[in-house]
Design a protein around this motif. Sequence first.
Motif, PDB file in Angstrom:
ATOM      1  N   VAL A 178      -4.040   1.002 -13.553  1.00  0.00           N
ATOM      2  CA  VAL A 178      -3.855   0.596 -12.133  1.00  0.00           C
ATOM      3  C   VAL A 178      -4.565  -0.095 -12.358  1.00  0.00           C
ATOM      4  O   VAL A 178      -5.203  -1.068 -10.793  1.00  0.00           O
ATOM      5  CB  VAL A 178      -3.263   2.029 -11.199  1.00  0.00           C
ATOM      6  CG1 VAL A 178      -3.938   1.753  -9.894  1.00  0.00           C
ATOM      7  CG2 VAL A 178      -2.522   2.341 -11.864  1.00  0.00           C
ATOM      8  N   ALA A 179      -5.820   0.485 -12.143  1.00  0.00           N
ATOM      9  CA  ALA A 179      -7.021  -1.087 -12.020  1.00  0.00           C
ATOM     10  C   ALA A 179      -6.398  -2.271 -12.400  1.00  0.00           C
ATOM     11  O   ALA A 179      -7.293  -3.340 -11.496  1.00  0.00           O
ATOM     12  CB  ALA A 179      -8.200  -0.309 -12.417  1.00  0.00           C
ATOM     13  N   GLY A 180      -6.231  -2.205 -13.567  1.00  0.00           N
ATOM     14  CA  GLY A 180      -5.700  -3.737 -13.995  1.00  0.00           C
ATOM     15  C   GLY A 180      -4.566  -4.572 -13.081  1.00  0.00           C
ATOM     16  O   GLY A 180      -4.873  -6.095 -12.537  1.00  0.00           O
ATOM     17  N   VAL A 181      -3.503  -3.636 -12.218  1.00  0.00           N
ATOM     18  CA  VAL A 181      -2.900  -4.421 -11.227  1.00  0.00           C
ATOM     19  C   VAL A 181      -3.585  -4.832  -9.944  1.00  0.00           C
ATOM     20  O   VAL A 181      -3.058  -5.744  -9.322  1.00  0.00           O
ATOM     21  CB  VAL A 181      -2.121  -3.535 -11.040  1.00  0.00           C
ATOM     22  CG1 VAL A 181      -0.904  -3.865  -9.918  1.00  0.00           C
ATOM     23  CG2 VAL A 181      -0.611  -3.184 -11.994  1.00  0.00           C
ATOM     24  N   GLY A 182      -4.346  -4.476  -9.503  1.00  0.00           N
ATOM     25  CA  GLY A 182      -5.365  -4.251  -8.417  1.00  0.00           C
ATOM     26  C   GLY A 182      -6.407  -5.497  -8.032  1.00  0.00           C
ATOM     27  O   GLY A 182      -6.801  -6.064  -7.974  1.00  0.00           O
ATOM     28  N   ILE A 183      -7.133  -5.503  -9.977  1.00  0.00           N
ATOM     29  CA  ILE A 183      -7.617  -7.406  -9.829  1.00  0.00           C
ATOM     30  C   ILE A 183      -6.100  -8.099  -9.889  1.00  0.00           C
ATOM     31  O   ILE A 183      -7.563  -9.344 -10.366  1.00  0.00           O
ATOM     32  CB  ILE A 183      -8.486  -6.924 -11.356  1.00  0.00           C
ATOM     33  CG1 ILE A 183      -7.580  -6.179 -12.060  1.00  0.00           C
ATOM     34  CG2 ILE A 183      -9.633  -6.041 -10.408  1.00  0.00           C
ATOM     35  CD1 ILE A 183      -9.193  -7.127 -13.126  1.00  0.00           C
ATOM     36  N   LEU A 185       0.965  -0.991  -0.118  1.00  0.00           N
ATOM     37  CA  LEU A 185       0.036  -0.122  -0.171  1.00  0.00           C
ATOM     38  C   LEU A 185       1.024   1.350   0.193  1.00  0.00           C
ATOM     39  O   LEU A 185       0.562   2.304  -0.719  1.00  0.00           O
ATOM     40  CB  LEU A 185      -1.137   0.304   1.001  1.00  0.00           C
ATOM     41  CG  LEU A 185      -1.942   0.342   1.220  1.00  0.00           C
ATOM     42  CD1 LEU A 185      -2.809  -0.041  -0.476  1.00  0.00           C
ATOM     43  CD2 LEU A 185      -2.890   0.657   2.421  1.00  0.00           C
ATOM     44  N   LEU A 186       1.997   0.638   1.101  1.00  0.00           N
ATOM     45  CA  LEU A 186       2.737   2.599   0.913  1.00  0.00           C
ATOM     46  C   LEU A 186       3.844   2.165  -0.748  1.00  0.00           C
ATOM     47  O   LEU A 186       3.619   3.518  -0.789  1.00  0.00           O
ATOM     48  CB  LEU A 186       3.836   1.551   2.072  1.00  0.00           C
ATOM     49  CG  LEU A 186       3.300   2.431   3.250  1.00  0.00           C
ATOM     50  CD1 LEU A 186       4.512   2.347   4.370  1.00  0.00           C
ATOM     51  CD2 LEU A 186       3.229   3.075   3.694  1.00  0.00           C
ATOM     52  N   LEU A 187       3.982   1.572  -0.970  1.00  0.00           N
ATOM     53  CA  LEU A 187       4.607   1.552  -2.258  1.00  0.00           C
ATOM     54  C   LEU A 187       3.115   2.302  -3.517  1.00  0.00           C
ATOM     55  O   LEU A 187       4.089   2.738  -4.670  1.00  0.00           O
ATOM     56  CB  LEU A 187       5.557   0.334  -3.166  1.00  0.00           C
ATOM     57  CG  LEU A 187       6.300  -0.084  -2.104  1.00  0.00           C
ATOM     58  CD1 LEU A 187       6.606  -1.588  -2.497  1.00  0.00           C
ATOM     59  CD2 LEU A 187       7.577   0.925  -2.433  1.00  0.00           C
ATOM     60  N   THR A 241      -4.952  -4.527   0.018  1.00  0.00           N
ATOM     61  CA  THR A 241      -4.044  -3.684  -0.591  1.00  0.00           C
ATOM     62  C   THR A 241      -4.782  -4.074  -2.251  1.00  0.00           C
ATOM     63  O   THR A 241      -4.700  -2.188  -3.125  1.00  0.00           O
ATOM     64  CB  THR A 241      -2.289  -4.108  -1.146  1.00  0.00           C
ATOM     65  OG1 THR A 241      -2.260  -4.281   0.712  1.00  0.00           O
ATOM     66  CG2 THR A 241      -1.493  -3.243  -1.056  1.00  0.00           C
ATOM     67  N   MET A 242      -4.909  -5.261  -2.954  1.00  0.00           N
ATOM     68  CA  MET A 242      -5.002  -4.710  -3.904  1.00  0.00           C
ATOM     69  C   MET A 242      -7.328  -4.131  -4.200  1.00  0.00           C
ATOM     70  O   MET A 242      -7.308  -3.164  -5.221  1.00  0.00           O
ATOM     71  CB  MET A 242      -5.353  -6.204  -4.620  1.00  0.00           C
ATOM     72  CG  MET A 242      -4.459  -6.987  -4.547  1.00  0.00           C
ATOM     73  SD  MET A 242      -4.606  -8.632  -5.087  1.00  0.00           S
ATOM     74  CE  MET A 242      -4.807  -8.973  -6.890  1.00  0.00           C
ATOM     75  N   THR A 243      -7.859  -3.944  -3.268  1.00  0.00           N
ATOM     76  CA  THR A 243      -8.727  -3.783  -3.504  1.00  0.00           C
ATOM     77  C   THR A 243      -8.474  -1.773  -3.289  1.00  0.00           C
ATOM     78  O   THR A 243      -9.895  -1.299  -4.217  1.00  0.00           O
ATOM     79  CB  THR A 243      -9.544  -3.806  -1.300  1.00  0.00           C
ATOM     80  OG1 THR A 243      -9.424  -5.208  -1.262  1.00  0.00           O
ATOM     81  CG2 THR A 243     -11.167  -3.708  -1.602  1.00  0.00           C
ATOM     82  N   VAL A 244      -7.817  -1.336  -2.785  1.00  0.00           N
ATOM     83  CA  VAL A 244      -7.618  -0.356  -2.125  1.00  0.00           C
ATOM     84  C   VAL A 244      -7.146   0.507  -4.424  1.00  0.00           C
ATOM     85  O   VAL A 244      -7.410   1.276  -4.401  1.00  0.00           O
ATOM     86  CB  VAL A 244      -6.032   0.063  -1.431  1.00  0.00           C
ATOM     87  CG1 VAL A 244      -5.944   1.597  -1.868  1.00  0.00           C
ATOM     88  CG2 VAL A 244      -7.504   0.239  -0.301  1.00  0.00           C
TER      89      VAL A 244
END
Lengths: 102, 178, 712
Positions: free
Chosen positions: C359-364, C252-254, C318-321
């Motif tokens: 970013v959304a792609g990485v998130g999911i 999350l921090l990164l 983290t991925m949700t955020v």
Amino acid sequence: MIPLWWFLALAAAMFCLGIYGVLSRRNAIGILMGIELMLNAVILNLVAFWRYLNPSVISGQVFAIIVLAVAASEAAVGLALIISIYRRRGTVVAEDIDLLKW
Amino acid sequence: MTLLQIIFLVIAAVMLIGSFLVVTSRRLIHAGLWLILVMAGVAAMLVILEASFLAVVEVLVYIGAISILIIFAVMLTRRVMDDTGPQSTQLWWVAGLVSLLLFGGLLAVFARVPALLVTASELPADQATVLSDLGRSLVDANRFVLPFEVASILLLAAMVGAIFIARPETSVEGGEDE
Amino acid sequence: MQTELLAWLIPLPPIVAFFAIILFAYRSNSLSHSLAVGGVAISWALAMVIFVRALLTPGFAAEPIVSSIGWLTGGNQTLAFGIQIDRLSILGLFFVSWTLLAIFVYSIGYHNFGHPADRDDVKGLPPKSGGIEPMYARFFAFISLFAFAMLTLVLADNLLLLFVGWEIMGLCSYLLIGFWYGKPSARDAMVKAFMTTRVGDVLMLLGIVYLYSATGSLSFHAILGDPAVLDKLAATPSVLGGGLTAAGLIGLLLFFGTVGKSAQFPLHVWLPDAMEGPTPVSALIHAATMVSAGVYLILRTFPLITAGWSEGMPLNPTMTVISAIGAFTALFAATIAVAQNDIKRVLAYSTISQLGYMVAGVGIGAFVAAAFHLLTHAFFKALLFLGSGSVIHGVEHGAHASGEHVDANDMFNMGGLRRKMPITFWTFLAGGLALSGFPLVTAGFWSKDELLGEAFGTGHPWVFGMLVAAAVLTAFYTMRQISLTFLGEPRTKAAEHGHESPASMTLPLVVLSIFAVGAGWIGISNTFPVLGGLVPNFLHDFLAAGLVEPTPEAAFHMTPFVASVIASLGGLFIGWWVYRRIPAGASDPLAKWLGPVHTLLKRKYYFDELYQAAFVRPVYWIGETLSYRWLDRTIIDGALVALARAARWAGSGLRNWIDLPVVNGFGDLVGDETKAAGRGLRFVQTGQVQQYLIMGLIFTGLLISYVLLTSP
């Protein structure tokens, strides 16, 4: 026979009279006479001590001789000074020779 | 009271009176003469003390030279101070007090030292030996030749100085500025 | 030559060019640009050698090739710097080196090389009438430094070196956004960019520190390549607690660093203002490289972010955020872009929106899809920016020719430029279609489709919905931009007299358009109807093999495919239809229809004003009033002044009460009393000898009496 202290008392008396003369005479030559008195008293003293306490050692007499020599030279110089002062200032009154005052 | 003691006392009295008059005479010539008397008395005392050479020297030097010198000086400076004005300073009574106190003190000192009550002992040798010993001692290199020589130089210096000081003023220089 | 050696050499030519320019070559413009372009060209060549090797050698760098040198040693721990060649860095090298080279060559023509220097031009302001840029050499020095930083970041083998490259890029973006420092708007923009990204950078540094303290290393290979370390990090709870694991908090921090650097909501405010810089800078920073670095970071640390998660599981916090922020930003920025009139601002908000996609792609958890979109986006966005620069140049020239003073950036002053600037038009069109995701032909379609497919297929309906909505808006505003700029009739005399840009500017446009069209075909999914399987899914095979836990290929679903086709074609048509014939002086029809909503969009939801009031003004207040006036001047200075006054008071007191009366007085007293005593006592010296003698005798007598009385 004559105790030592008689000589010493005599010398002391002469010495004190000499002091009185030095301190109270107005004339400079008078002062010098007082000094000669004192020196004589000293010589008398020295020789008395030599004779009574150490007659075998000659240095008592030698001392007295030297004192005599010194007294003579001192009298000569002192009188020469007095003569010179007299020539300069016209007075030999000790009280008037006071240039070294305040 | 032996004879010697009486002689002593007489000569002592003469000396003391003479000394007193030396320091209190109004006229200086008189004072000088009384001085001569005192010195003669001293010479007599020296004879009593068996220092004969010294007695003769005393007479020769003191009476024969110094006193004469004093009288010469008195005569040379007569003009101002002859019989006029007081002879004693203002503080003469302080001087008297001091000398009396000194005399008293000296006597007090004498009283404490018992060794001063001795009488004379015999001279170890006769007068002639003492005299020759005295003479020898004055020139002996191990004894008193040095004071002797220095005393002679002192006399020389005094002589030169006296001559120089008392020289009459011929040029600008002042006598007493030495 | 060994691959490691090549990789070590890649960042070097640009930094050598930088130093050579600033130390020696700055007097000669041609030497400066030659050094810069030459440096980047050498880096490009070396990167291509590695790329070709990767293509020809099967299994090349499936295991990362790592080479590092110890740098800072403290005790028994050493921080190192080095290079890591793996699938992801080879991909990064590819698009970075191509775009850098294109932009460098473009800059030669953009800054009017070859034109005489205009005497009216001032350093710090853009050239007024087409003369050569007065600070020409400085520009090339800065972009060389920038190239060095980006290449270092791509090749870095540990987080610290990546952070070094990251920060140098931050510095270069500051310098380059404010390149024309004579403009107050540029000065404000450069500070705003730096400060905003700083907020993200601080949190990122916290993440780095936490990672180091948790694992004792910052090397990617040691942490991200070792499943045991990842599992341990995923198991330990973070220092903040609250259900976050250590891996989650670090990730999350990164990610907040990415939020700053890639201008995600809420730190997106700097990117539109950064358009103050010259257009090549906008292309560099906002398309090809710097904002890509943010996405590159989360792609690099993908194993850390997804530690403890695998396909099919619900997303960890983290991925949700990350996915929430990404999806929201994509839609949010697209809505703002619809209402912008400045040609570059539209592209800026478009960049923010597309980055939101990645970013959304990485998130999911869609690693390959996000990397694919990063690759294609770099090419077509750089193309669009360079194309816009060419358009602005043409309109400016037209403005000089016709003597009109118009804002060359405003699309409502353009129109009909397809006839005057054909090469620019066709390449811009290619880029715009790619951005919109025009089906099958453009690269943007394939990458966007894969993202939408992943969002739908892994069961994230909200993300899917927002991304589709954003896709519609993207196509709409892109076509709006193209229509206003190139189609219809010229709306101003400046647009009438515009002309095509020189070859140094159009050649890079052409090259980039080839990529914009063709780069998509390397990633055709095997499950795609008809076309799938004809060509292997090169990209997926290439990239997924580089991961410790390879993600499976995205399966094909009809719904996202249809949605994406309808979104792009529909948006393109509506945009063309509304804006195809806007006459001169007319206002935006959208403003009439949306009314106050349009104003809200145009003013960017008033976020700048909000941040100004909530953050900037309080900080200024703290600085000026609290710190300066109250603390510094009143308290500290006041204390010092009071101290000085007290010291002076004490000093004068000491002087007047002790020094003068006591010390001086005593000294004076001694002297005066001595003199008085002398004056009094001198009367003792009467000059009369007899009195002296009397006194001497009295004292002698006293002494003798004393001795007599005290002796026994």
